[in-house]
Write a protein that holds these residues in place. Structure first.
Motif, PDB file in Angstrom:
ATOM      1  N   GLU A  83      12.683   0.606   6.637  1.00  0.00           N
ATOM      2  CA  GLU A  83      13.396   0.540   5.359  1.00  0.00           C
ATOM      3  C   GLU A  83      14.614   1.465   5.399  1.00  0.00           C
ATOM      4  OE1 GLU A  83      12.969  -1.357   2.448  1.00  0.00           O
ATOM      5  OE2 GLU A  83      14.890  -0.349   2.240  1.00  0.00           O
TER       6      GLU A  83
ATOM      7  N   VAL B  28       3.148   3.936   2.904  1.00  0.00           N
ATOM      8  CA  VAL B  28       2.591   5.260   2.640  1.00  0.00           C
ATOM      9  C   VAL B  28       3.476   6.338   3.275  1.00  0.00           C
ATOM     10  CG1 VAL B  28       0.254   4.356   2.494  1.00  0.00           C
ATOM     11  CG2 VAL B  28       1.104   5.176   4.688  1.00  0.00           C
ATOM     12  N   GLY B  29       3.278   7.572   2.870  1.00  0.00           N
ATOM     13  CA  GLY B  29       4.125   8.663   3.359  1.00  0.00           C
ATOM     14  C   GLY B  29       3.816   9.038   4.808  1.00  0.00           C
TER      15      GLY B  29
ATOM     16  N   ASP C   4      12.919  13.050   9.655  1.00  0.00           N
ATOM     17  CA  ASP C   4      13.099  12.045  10.708  1.00  0.00           C
ATOM     18  C   ASP C   4      13.823  12.626  11.927  1.00  0.00           C
ATOM     19  OD1 ASP C   4      11.747  10.351   9.056  1.00  0.00           O
ATOM     20  OD2 ASP C   4      13.490   9.181   8.423  1.00  0.00           O
TER      21      ASP C   4
ATOM     22  N   TRP D  37      -8.754   0.978   6.182  1.00  0.00           N
ATOM     23  CA  TRP D  37      -9.190   0.195   5.014  1.00  0.00           C
ATOM     24  C   TRP D  37      -8.912  -1.299   5.249  1.00  0.00           C
ATOM     25  CZ3 TRP D  37      -6.831   4.020   0.893  1.00  0.00           C
ATOM     26  CH2 TRP D  37      -7.769   5.013   0.604  1.00  0.00           C
TER      27      TRP D  37
ATOM     28  N   THR E 194       2.606   3.446  -3.415  1.00  0.00           N
ATOM     29  CA  THR E 194       3.625   3.108  -4.422  1.00  0.00           C
ATOM     30  C   THR E 194       4.486   4.330  -4.734  1.00  0.00           C
ATOM     31  OG1 THR E 194       2.025   3.507  -6.190  1.00  0.00           O
ATOM     32  CG2 THR E 194       2.299   1.218  -5.464  1.00  0.00           C
TER      33      THR E 194
ATOM     34  N   PHE F 245      -0.899  -0.988  -4.565  1.00  0.00           N
ATOM     35  CA  PHE F 245      -2.104  -0.150  -4.518  1.00  0.00           C
ATOM     36  C   PHE F 245      -1.692   1.232  -4.030  1.00  0.00           C
ATOM     37  CE2 PHE F 245      -5.021   1.914  -1.573  1.00  0.00           C
ATOM     38  CZ  PHE F 245      -6.006   2.289  -2.464  1.00  0.00           C
ATOM     39  N   ASP F 246      -2.254   2.251  -4.647  1.00  0.00           N
ATOM     40  CA  ASP F 246      -1.991   3.616  -4.189  1.00  0.00           C
ATOM     41  C   ASP F 246      -3.284   4.406  -4.277  1.00  0.00           C
ATOM     42  OD1 ASP F 246       0.916   5.363  -3.985  1.00  0.00           O
ATOM     43  OD2 ASP F 246      -0.944   6.518  -4.235  1.00  0.00           O
TER      44      ASP F 246
ATOM     45  N   GLU G  47      17.419   6.914  -2.152  1.00  0.00           N
ATOM     46  CA  GLU G  47      16.941   7.258  -3.485  1.00  0.00           C
ATOM     47  C   GLU G  47      18.137   7.262  -4.433  1.00  0.00           C
ATOM     48  OE1 GLU G  47      14.526  10.826  -3.446  1.00  0.00           O
ATOM     49  OE2 GLU G  47      13.402  10.088  -1.737  1.00  0.00           O
TER      50      GLU G  47
ATOM     51  N   MET H  79       0.853  -1.203   0.000  1.00  0.00           N
ATOM     52  CA  MET H  79       0.000   0.000   0.000  1.00  0.00           C
ATOM     53  C   MET H  79       0.878   1.239   0.000  1.00  0.00           C
ATOM     54  SD  MET H  79      -3.166  -1.038   2.501  1.00  0.00           S
ATOM     55  CE  MET H  79      -4.278   0.244   1.955  1.00  0.00           C
TER      56      MET H  79
ATOM     57  N   SER I 291      13.773  13.827   1.585  1.00  0.00           N
ATOM     58  CA  SER I 291      12.472  13.650   2.232  1.00  0.00           C
ATOM     59  C   SER I 291      12.603  13.029   3.609  1.00  0.00           C
ATOM     60  CB  SER I 291      11.585  12.765   1.358  1.00  0.00           C
ATOM     61  OG  SER I 291      12.120  11.461   1.301  1.00  0.00           O
TER      62      SER I 291
ATOM     63  N   LEU J 144      16.636   2.020   2.403  1.00  0.00           N
ATOM     64  CA  LEU J 144      17.130   2.296   1.047  1.00  0.00           C
ATOM     65  C   LEU J 144      17.386   3.780   0.841  1.00  0.00           C
ATOM     66  CD1 LEU J 144      14.702   3.724  -0.810  1.00  0.00           C
ATOM     67  CD2 LEU J 144      13.805   1.418  -0.761  1.00  0.00           C
TER      68      LEU J 144
ATOM     69  N   LYS K 206       6.379  -0.545   6.910  1.00  0.00           N
ATOM     70  CA  LYS K 206       7.682  -0.201   6.346  1.00  0.00           C
ATOM     71  C   LYS K 206       7.911   1.312   6.392  1.00  0.00           C
ATOM     72  CE  LYS K 206       9.955  -3.189   3.217  1.00  0.00           C
ATOM     73  NZ  LYS K 206      11.227  -3.139   3.941  1.00  0.00           N
ATOM     74  N   SER K 207       6.813   2.070   6.401  1.00  0.00           N
ATOM     75  CA  SER K 207       6.943   3.528   6.528  1.00  0.00           C
ATOM     76  C   SER K 207       7.690   3.841   7.824  1.00  0.00           C
ATOM     77  CB  SER K 207       5.560   4.175   6.626  1.00  0.00           C
ATOM     78  OG  SER K 207       4.790   3.868   5.497  1.00  0.00           O
TER      79      SER K 207
ATOM     80  N   ASN L 258      -3.489   7.345  -5.002  1.00  0.00           N
ATOM     81  CA  ASN L 258      -3.349   8.257  -6.138  1.00  0.00           C
ATOM     82  C   ASN L 258      -3.533   7.449  -7.427  1.00  0.00           C
ATOM     83  OD1 ASN L 258      -2.293   9.759  -8.279  1.00  0.00           O
ATOM     84  ND2 ASN L 258      -0.840  10.837  -6.955  1.00  0.00           N
TER      85      ASN L 258
ATOM     86  N   LYS M  24      -0.973   7.568 -10.279  1.00  0.00           N
ATOM     87  CA  LYS M  24       0.261   6.770 -10.141  1.00  0.00           C
ATOM     88  C   LYS M  24       0.025   5.337 -10.605  1.00  0.00           C
ATOM     89  CE  LYS M  24       2.812   9.193  -6.568  1.00  0.00           C
ATOM     90  NZ  LYS M  24       3.570   9.139  -5.326  1.00  0.00           N
TER      91      LYS M  24
HETATM   92  N1  LIG Z   1      12.142   7.914   0.148  1.00  0.00           N
HETATM   93  C1  LIG Z   1      13.044   7.178   0.771  1.00  0.00           C
HETATM   94  O1  LIG Z   1      14.186   7.081   0.329  1.00  0.00           O
HETATM   95  C2  LIG Z   1      12.694   6.439   2.029  1.00  0.00           C
HETATM   96  C3  LIG Z   1      11.474   6.628   2.684  1.00  0.00           C
HETATM   97  N2  LIG Z   1      11.206   5.948   3.847  1.00  0.00           N
HETATM   98  C4  LIG Z   1       9.918   6.099   4.512  1.00  0.00           C
HETATM   99  O2  LIG Z   1       8.936   5.358   3.775  1.00  0.00           O
HETATM  100  C5  LIG Z   1       7.670   6.046   3.782  1.00  0.00           C
HETATM  101  C6  LIG Z   1       7.245   6.331   2.360  1.00  0.00           C
HETATM  102  O3  LIG Z   1       8.187   7.201   1.793  1.00  0.00           O
HETATM  103  P1  LIG Z   1       8.199   7.505   0.212  1.00  0.00           P
HETATM  104  O4  LIG Z   1       8.002   6.244  -0.522  1.00  0.00           O
HETATM  105  O5  LIG Z   1       9.382   8.349  -0.035  1.00  0.00           O
HETATM  106  O6  LIG Z   1       6.881   8.397   0.097  1.00  0.00           O
HETATM  107  P2  LIG Z   1       6.144   8.895  -1.221  1.00  0.00           P
HETATM  108  O7  LIG Z   1       5.516  10.180  -0.868  1.00  0.00           O
HETATM  109  O8  LIG Z   1       7.045   8.803  -2.395  1.00  0.00           O
HETATM  110  O9  LIG Z   1       5.004   7.782  -1.424  1.00  0.00           O
HETATM  111  C7  LIG Z   1       3.952   7.560  -0.537  1.00  0.00           C
HETATM  112  C8  LIG Z   1       2.759   7.072  -1.336  1.00  0.00           C
HETATM  113  O10 LIG Z   1       1.695   6.719  -0.462  1.00  0.00           O
HETATM  114  C9  LIG Z   1       0.470   7.000  -1.137  1.00  0.00           C
HETATM  115  N3  LIG Z   1      -0.639   6.983  -0.177  1.00  0.00           N
HETATM  116  C10 LIG Z   1      -1.020   7.930   0.707  1.00  0.00           C
HETATM  117  N4  LIG Z   1      -2.069   7.497   1.418  1.00  0.00           N
HETATM  118  C11 LIG Z   1      -2.350   6.247   0.994  1.00  0.00           C
HETATM  119  C12 LIG Z   1      -3.295   5.263   1.365  1.00  0.00           C
HETATM  120  N5  LIG Z   1      -4.164   5.473   2.344  1.00  0.00           N
HETATM  121  N6  LIG Z   1      -3.306   4.078   0.715  1.00  0.00           N
HETATM  122  C13 LIG Z   1      -2.427   3.847  -0.278  1.00  0.00           C
HETATM  123  N7  LIG Z   1      -1.497   4.751  -0.685  1.00  0.00           N
HETATM  124  C14 LIG Z   1      -1.462   5.916  -0.036  1.00  0.00           C
HETATM  125  C15 LIG Z   1       0.743   8.338  -1.802  1.00  0.00           C
HETATM  126  O11 LIG Z   1      -0.179   8.596  -2.843  1.00  0.00           O
HETATM  127  C16 LIG Z   1       2.177   8.119  -2.302  1.00  0.00           C
HETATM  128  O12 LIG Z   1       2.201   7.610  -3.620  1.00  0.00           O
HETATM  129  C17 LIG Z   1       7.896   7.299   4.642  1.00  0.00           C
HETATM  130  O13 LIG Z   1       7.528   6.996   5.948  1.00  0.00           O
HETATM  131  C18 LIG Z   1       9.403   7.520   4.565  1.00  0.00           C
HETATM  132  O14 LIG Z   1       9.901   8.191   5.687  1.00  0.00           O
HETATM  133  C19 LIG Z   1      12.076   5.048   4.385  1.00  0.00           C
HETATM  134  C20 LIG Z   1      13.278   4.809   3.772  1.00  0.00           C
HETATM  135  C21 LIG Z   1      13.690   5.478   2.541  1.00  0.00           C
END
Ligand SMILES: NC(=O)C1=CN([C@@H]2O[C@H](COP(=O)(O)OP(=O)(O)OC[C@H]3O[C@@H](n4cnc5c(N)ncnc54)[C@H](O)[C@@H]3O)[C@@H](O)[C@H]2O)C=CC1
Ligand SMILES: O=C(O)[C@H]1O[C@H](OP(=O)(O)OP(=O)(O)OC[C@H]2O[C@@H](n3ccc(=O)[nH]c3=O)[C@H](O)[C@@H]2O)[C@H](O)[C@@H](O)[C@@H]1O
Length: 431
Positions: A151, A84-85, A264, A105, A8, A29-30, A155, A6, A259, A153, A119-120, A32, A35
């Motif tokens: 996670e 999710v974010g 964090d 959900w 993407t 699933f997203d 970018e 959940m 981000s 990883l 994983k968030s 958005n 996407k």
């Molecule tokens: N970007 C990175 O390099 C890293 C991010 N994280 C963490 O992982 C999490 C996600 O980060 P990103 O992938 O960068 O965020 P992002 O903003 O790129 O993606 C999050 C996605 O979640 C979707 N979303 C929001 N509400 C939703 C719902 N109810 N159901 C399904 N989809 C939904 C959004 O539309 C968006 O596509 C955050 O907590 C972040 O701190 C952890 C490690 C690395």
């Protein structure tokens, strides 16, 4: 059996493709819909080099698919990853809106016993909130487990990092659920840790805060080195040779962005404040990072015969780091705002990142080539160390400029050769 991802974004899409690479069918699933439509057409909504052909391969084989309907997605799955974010609220705390919505959900639509994997990046205690949000929406008591799986990883190298991580951390009070999750990672060889949900979360926040502190340490030290006429690059190199310190994340510059580090660090400080336990080192790491781009700009301005006012400045690189189009919390944006305040005329180049409309409306222009951006510039400021800038023909570009100042915010250019070509080069404590 297929797993559901959940969200993407960077993490979700990488996780889905990683599991597909491991031979585990995955569904993304997203919320958005745009996407999901893009992904189903084989296009990534993020920039990750080399990932699109792998996406196409798994879409074609059916190992990977993307759905737009949360009910359909959840009904069909018994393992759900929350990716999710979790952006910052204005007080620095983590915004859990998306986590709550996704959890509700799950509660509403789950059909059979489910493993929910977070994983968030979320604060301590969110696993309990997720359990509560799921339970409250259940109409019949179907059992489920909530497991933390932070996670790590980066970018730009997301899939490589996911497939070859330094460690996999699982936080759960239920060993059976923890092992069920770890079985999905069986093909990945790396240290695997099972710990409590709280410790798993703290490992994630502490790792990011430590790396951010390492950068702020060297950035703060660069200020002293500059006053003493010492090249910070030589200091970083010499320090890094001690394996207890290590060479990584010791690069001085205009500060960390992205981000996650700023968000964090703020979330960890918020948790500390709520627990009445100050984290003074981390507080100051954040403070150093806030002033670093401003200090660099002020120092560079003093090198010029007059202020930036009315001067044309070419800004090379706006992404928060190379190999991404991500502008979130990029230090370049601080530099652009400050240059605007100083009434400079600004010309921007970035190989990938697109200048936000807000800056365009304030008269900043973005150009497709480095040469165009440099046209008539009195000074050049490098904010992102794209290889293109190091490889550029600075000799051929010199006649395009009006001035000869090159300010290198990432210590990425060859000081010696630029100086030989007649540029006045200043980096971050380069001597
Ligand atoms: N970007 C990175 O390099 C890293 C991010 N994280 C963490 O992982 C999490 C996600 O980060 P990103 O992938 O960068 O965020 P992002 O903003 O790129 O993606 C999050 C996605 O979640 C979707 N979303 C929001 N509400 C939703 C719902 N109810 N159901 C399904 N989809 C939904 C959004 O539309 C968006 O596509 C955050 O907590 C972040 O701190 C952890 C490690 C690395
Ligand atoms: O939690 C997250 O989202 C991720 O945050 C970072 O990954 P990322 O934000 O992709 O970028 P990094 O490569 O860590 O760089 C972050 C910032 O630090 C800056 N940096 C990095 C290294 C250095 O020596 N100096 C320095 O200023 C970079 O320019 C960039 O602005 C971490 O490296 C990942 O392990 C983590 O999973």
């Amino acid at each position: 059996m297929s797993i559901l991802i959940m969200g993407t974004g960077y993490v979700g899409i990488t996780t889905a493709i990683m599991f597909a690479e491991l031979g585990i069918p995955s569904t993304g699933f997203d919320s958005n819909a745009g996407k999901i439509a893009m992904l189903n057409q084989g296009h990534l909504p993020i920039y990750e080099p080399g990932m699109e052909p792998i996406l196409a391969k798994h879409l074609a084989s059916g190992t990977l698919r993307f759905v737009q309907d949360e009910e359909e997605a959840i009904r069909e799955h018994q393992t759900v990853f929350l990716c999710v974010g979790t952006p910052s609220n204005s007080d620095g705390s983590a915004n859990l809106h998306a986590i709550k919505q996704a959890s509700e959900w799950i509660g509403k639509y789950m059909q059979a016993e489910t493993l929910v994997v977070i994983k968030s990046t979320v604060p301590v205690g969110v696993n309990e909130k997720v359990s509560e949000w799921i339970s409250r929406k259940q109409t019949s008591p179907i059992p489920f487990d909530v497991v933390m799986n932070p996670e790590f990883l980066r970018e730009g190298s997301a899939l490589e990092d996911a497939l070859a991580p330094d460690r996999i951390v699982v936080g759960s009070d239920n060993m059976e659920a923890a092992w069920r999750l770890l079985s999905l990672y069986a093909a990945i060889e790396c240290p695997k840790i099972i710990t409590t949900p709280k410790a798993a979360v703290m490992i994630k926040y502490a790792s990011n805060a430590f790396l951010a502190t390492k950068i702020s340490f060297v950035n703060e030290l660069s200020g002293l080195c500059d006053r003493l006429g010492i090249d910070i690059e030589e200091v970083s190199h010499g320090m890094g040779l001690d394996p207890r310190i290590g060479t990584k994340f010791l690069r001085a510059g205009i500060g960390y962005g992205g981000s996650c580090f700023p968000k964090d660090v703020d979330a960890l400080l918020h948790t500390a404040a709520a627990s009445r336990q100050r984290l003074t080192i981390i507080e100051n790491a954040a403070k150093v990072n806030r002033i670093q781009p401003l200090q660099a700009l002020d120092k560079w301005e003093l090198k010029m015969p007059s202020t930036f006012s009315g001067k044309t400045v070419a800004v090379l690189g706006i992404a928060f780091k190379p190999i991404t189009d991500d502008l979130r919390e990029a230090p370049s944006l601080v530099i652009l705002s400050e240059l605007l305040a100083k009434q400079a005329k600004i010309r921007v180049h970035d190989p990938l990142a697109v200048l936000p409309a807000h800056f365009r409306s304030l008269g900043i222009m973005q150009y497709d080539s480095i040469e165009e951006a440099l046209q008539g510039a009195d000074a050049v400021i490098l904010c992102t160390e794209w290889p293109e800038y190091r490889q550029a023909d600075w000799q051929a570009m010199k006649p395009l400029l009006n001035g000869n100042f090159v300010f290198d915010g990432r210590n990425a250019l060859d000081k010696q050769s630029l100086t030989t070509l007649g540029y006045e080069y200043y980096g971050i404590s380069r001597h």
